[in-house]
Design an enzyme around this catalytic site. Structure first.
Site, PDB file in Angstrom:
ATOM      1  CB  ILE A   8      -0.937   0.014   1.239  1.00  0.00           C
ATOM      2  CG1 ILE A   8      -1.761  -1.286   1.321  1.00  0.00           C
ATOM      3  CG2 ILE A   8      -1.860   1.240   1.219  1.00  0.00           C
ATOM      4  CD1 ILE A   8      -2.693  -1.557   0.183  1.00  0.00           C
ATOM      5  CG  ASN A  51       0.800   1.870  12.712  1.00  0.00           C
ATOM      6  OD1 ASN A  51       1.426   2.413  11.807  1.00  0.00           O
ATOM      7  ND2 ASN A  51       1.124   0.676  13.164  1.00  0.00           N
ATOM      8  CG  ASN A  82       5.045   0.665  10.961  1.00  0.00           C
ATOM      9  OD1 ASN A  82       5.995  -0.113  10.995  1.00  0.00           O
ATOM     10  ND2 ASN A  82       4.265   0.796   9.900  1.00  0.00           N
ATOM     11  CB  CYS A 110       9.195   2.435   7.259  1.00  0.00           C
ATOM     12  SG  CYS A 110       9.193   3.340   8.785  1.00  0.00           S
ATOM     13  CG  ASN A 123       4.505  -4.239  10.024  1.00  0.00           C
ATOM     14  OD1 ASN A 123       3.699  -4.572   9.142  1.00  0.00           O
ATOM     15  ND2 ASN A 123       4.654  -2.996  10.412  1.00  0.00           N
ATOM     16  N   GLY A 137      -0.423 -11.965  13.240  1.00  0.00           N
ATOM     17  CA  GLY A 137       0.143 -12.607  12.064  1.00  0.00           C
ATOM     18  C   GLY A 137      -0.620 -13.886  11.791  1.00  0.00           C
ATOM     19  N   GLY A 172      -5.759  -9.086  11.393  1.00  0.00           N
ATOM     20  CA  GLY A 172      -5.484  -8.214  10.241  1.00  0.00           C
ATOM     21  C   GLY A 172      -6.190  -8.690   8.994  1.00  0.00           C
TER      22      GLY A 172
HETATM   23  C1  LIG Z   1      -3.398  -4.053   3.525  1.00  0.00           C
HETATM   24  C2  LIG Z   1      -2.526  -3.991   4.748  1.00  0.00           C
HETATM   25  C3  LIG Z   1      -2.077  -2.762   5.208  1.00  0.00           C
HETATM   26  C4  LIG Z   1      -1.264  -2.678   6.342  1.00  0.00           C
HETATM   27  N1  LIG Z   1      -0.853  -1.454   6.789  1.00  0.00           N
HETATM   28  C5  LIG Z   1      -0.108  -1.368   7.927  1.00  0.00           C
HETATM   29  C6  LIG Z   1       0.277  -0.097   8.453  1.00  0.00           C
HETATM   30  O1  LIG Z   1      -0.078   0.959   7.898  1.00  0.00           O
HETATM   31  N2  LIG Z   1       1.045  -0.067   9.572  1.00  0.00           N
HETATM   32  C7  LIG Z   1       1.439  -1.223  10.208  1.00  0.00           C
HETATM   33  O2  LIG Z   1       2.144  -1.141  11.233  1.00  0.00           O
HETATM   34  N3  LIG Z   1       1.053  -2.443   9.752  1.00  0.00           N
HETATM   35  C8  LIG Z   1       0.305  -2.533   8.638  1.00  0.00           C
HETATM   36  N4  LIG Z   1      -0.089  -3.771   8.173  1.00  0.00           N
HETATM   37  C9  LIG Z   1       0.318  -4.990   8.910  1.00  0.00           C
HETATM   38  C10 LIG Z   1      -0.785  -5.467   9.846  1.00  0.00           C
HETATM   39  O3  LIG Z   1      -1.093  -4.495  10.809  1.00  0.00           O
HETATM   40  C11 LIG Z   1      -0.368  -6.780  10.561  1.00  0.00           C
HETATM   41  O4  LIG Z   1       0.822  -6.562  11.291  1.00  0.00           O
HETATM   42  C12 LIG Z   1      -0.144  -7.887   9.556  1.00  0.00           C
HETATM   43  O5  LIG Z   1      -1.124  -7.835   8.557  1.00  0.00           O
HETATM   44  C13 LIG Z   1      -0.137  -9.268  10.208  1.00  0.00           C
HETATM   45  O6  LIG Z   1      -1.416  -9.658  10.617  1.00  0.00           O
HETATM   46  P1  LIG Z   1      -2.395 -10.589   9.707  1.00  0.00           P
HETATM   47  O7  LIG Z   1      -1.553 -11.739   9.231  1.00  0.00           O
HETATM   48  O8  LIG Z   1      -3.491 -10.963  10.627  1.00  0.00           O
HETATM   49  O9  LIG Z   1      -2.838  -9.760   8.558  1.00  0.00           O
HETATM   50  C14 LIG Z   1      -0.895  -3.875   7.029  1.00  0.00           C
HETATM   51  C15 LIG Z   1      -1.366  -5.108   6.567  1.00  0.00           C
HETATM   52  C16 LIG Z   1      -2.179  -5.187   5.451  1.00  0.00           C
HETATM   53  C17 LIG Z   1      -2.684  -6.538   4.991  1.00  0.00           C
END
Ligand SMILES: Cc1cc2nc3c(=O)[nH]c(=O)nc-3n(C[C@H](O)[C@H](O)[C@H](O)COP(=O)(O)O)c2cc1C
Length: 316
Positions: free
Chosen positions: A73, A101, A129, A132, A193, A244, A266
């Site tokens: 994204i 965040n 976060n 990055c 993350n 995760g 997530g």
């Molecule tokens: C579409 C998308 C956007 C995400 N944007 C962020 C973000 O802006 N900041 C962040 O710290 N993590 C972001 N993440 C990571 C999620 O917060 C999470 O750590 C990660 O998806 C693992 O969880 P899940 O396997 O249940 O999805 C994003 C994940 C997805 C799928």
């Protein structure tokens, strides 16, 4: 016979009615979801927020893989001021426990965003976060560069009294990062993350994502995430939010048995927004079946001793 169970948790000073949160970037600002989805959540972590608005990466930005979601994204967001003026009041008015965040290009950015969020009505905490790249230091992730991580935390800690969670990327040095975060005043950790990854479109014969590289989430990363939570729970005494690949209550309980005080859902939200409610119900049933009266008794249990549980709010 049904027994009463207590599902409330406290993550570093953030009190929640249950341990199930929405993970950053997967719930937007909650506007696209019916109110009962918001009600089912212990807390909402909003998408990565930067100092200035960001347009994000070129499309395609999402790609499905057999066991997970690949995304790039690129932190599209309206910036911290719009979050404060428009999104936070709306979420807070609905009774949500809101965590913002935050992401910066430099440690100064992190400090500045934290300062603007400090004292905002309705904001329960900040999730930093650090997944990055630190552009000043050859692109190494802030979260994998202990000195850069320490500087970020010092800036943030100096400019806010809100509870601060540090969201770590997966990596071999996660125990060191976790300890640095704790030493610099983090109230909790979010682990993990997304996992750096990519895919190739065989018909187009080019990388599937516009940005080439992205982050893998979903069931594919659960065993990795669980290991990271386990390692962090040994390394620190502050509470951990595990995430995760959580699809159901069993996944959530695994994270808690490994040492997580709370969990975040997530990618599963995209498939079924009812996932958090189902996870909460499943945890409640599990506690009843296991004859445990509180969720905190589950935390760290797989380690043979209670792990980090109720968080402590920073003094001052
Ligand atoms: C579409 C998308 C956007 C995400 N944007 C962020 C973000 O802006 N900041 C962040 O710290 N993590 C972001 N993440 C990571 C999620 O917060 C999470 O750590 C990660 O998806 C693992 O969880 P899940 O396997 O249940 O999805 C994003 C994940 C997805 C799928």
């Amino acid at each position: 016979m049904d027994r009463d169970v207590w599902l409330g948790v406290n993550v570093g000073g953030i009190a929640m009615k249950n341990p199930v949160m929405a993970a950053s970037g997967t719930f937007g600002y909650g506007m696209d979801y019916p109110g009962d989805v918001l009600d089912s959540l212990g807390a909402v972590v909003v998408k990565g927020t930067t100092l200035k608005p960001r347009r994000g990466n070129p499309p395609p930005r999402i790609w499905e893989t057999p066991a997970g979601l690949l995304n790039s994204i690129g932190l599209q967001n309206p910036g911290v001021d719009v979050f404060l003026e428009e999104h936070l009041p709306c979420l807070a008015s609905k009774g949500a426990v809101v965590i913002c965040n935050i992401v910066g290009d430099t440690e100064e950015d992190y400090g500045e965003i934290a300062a603007r969020l400090d004292g905002a009505p309705g904001l329960a905490g900040i999730e930093v976060n650090v997944s990055c790249p630190n552009v000043r230091n050859g692109g190494l992730l802030f979260g994998q560069d202990p000195r850069a991580l320490a500087k970020v935390m010092q800036r943030v800690r100096a400019r806010t009294r809100l509870p601060v969670l540090v969201k770590l990327p997966p990596g071999d040095n996660i125990a060191l990062s976790a300890r640095v975060a704790q030493e610099e005043g983090a109230d909790g950790l979010s682990v993990i993350n997304s996992v750096p990854a990519m895919a190739i479109d065989v018909r187009e014969k080019r990388p599937a994502l516009g940005a080439v590289m992205g982050g893998l989430t979903g069931p594919a990363i659960k065993p990795i995430a669980l290991r990271m939570v386990w390692i962090c729970a040994d390394a620190v005494s502050i509470p951990i939010v595990g995430m995760g690949g959580i699809l159901g209550w069993e996944d959530a309980v695994e994270f808690m048995l490994a040492g997580a005080t709370a969990v975040a859902v997530g990618s599963a939200l995209f498939r079924d927004p009812e996932t958090p409610r189902k996870v909460v119900t499943g945890i409640r049933d599990y506690l009843q079946e296991e004859r445990m009266d509180s969720i905190e008794k589950v935390v760290g249990r797989a380690k043979g001793s209670p792990g980090p549980c109720a968080g402590r709010r920073r003094a001052g």
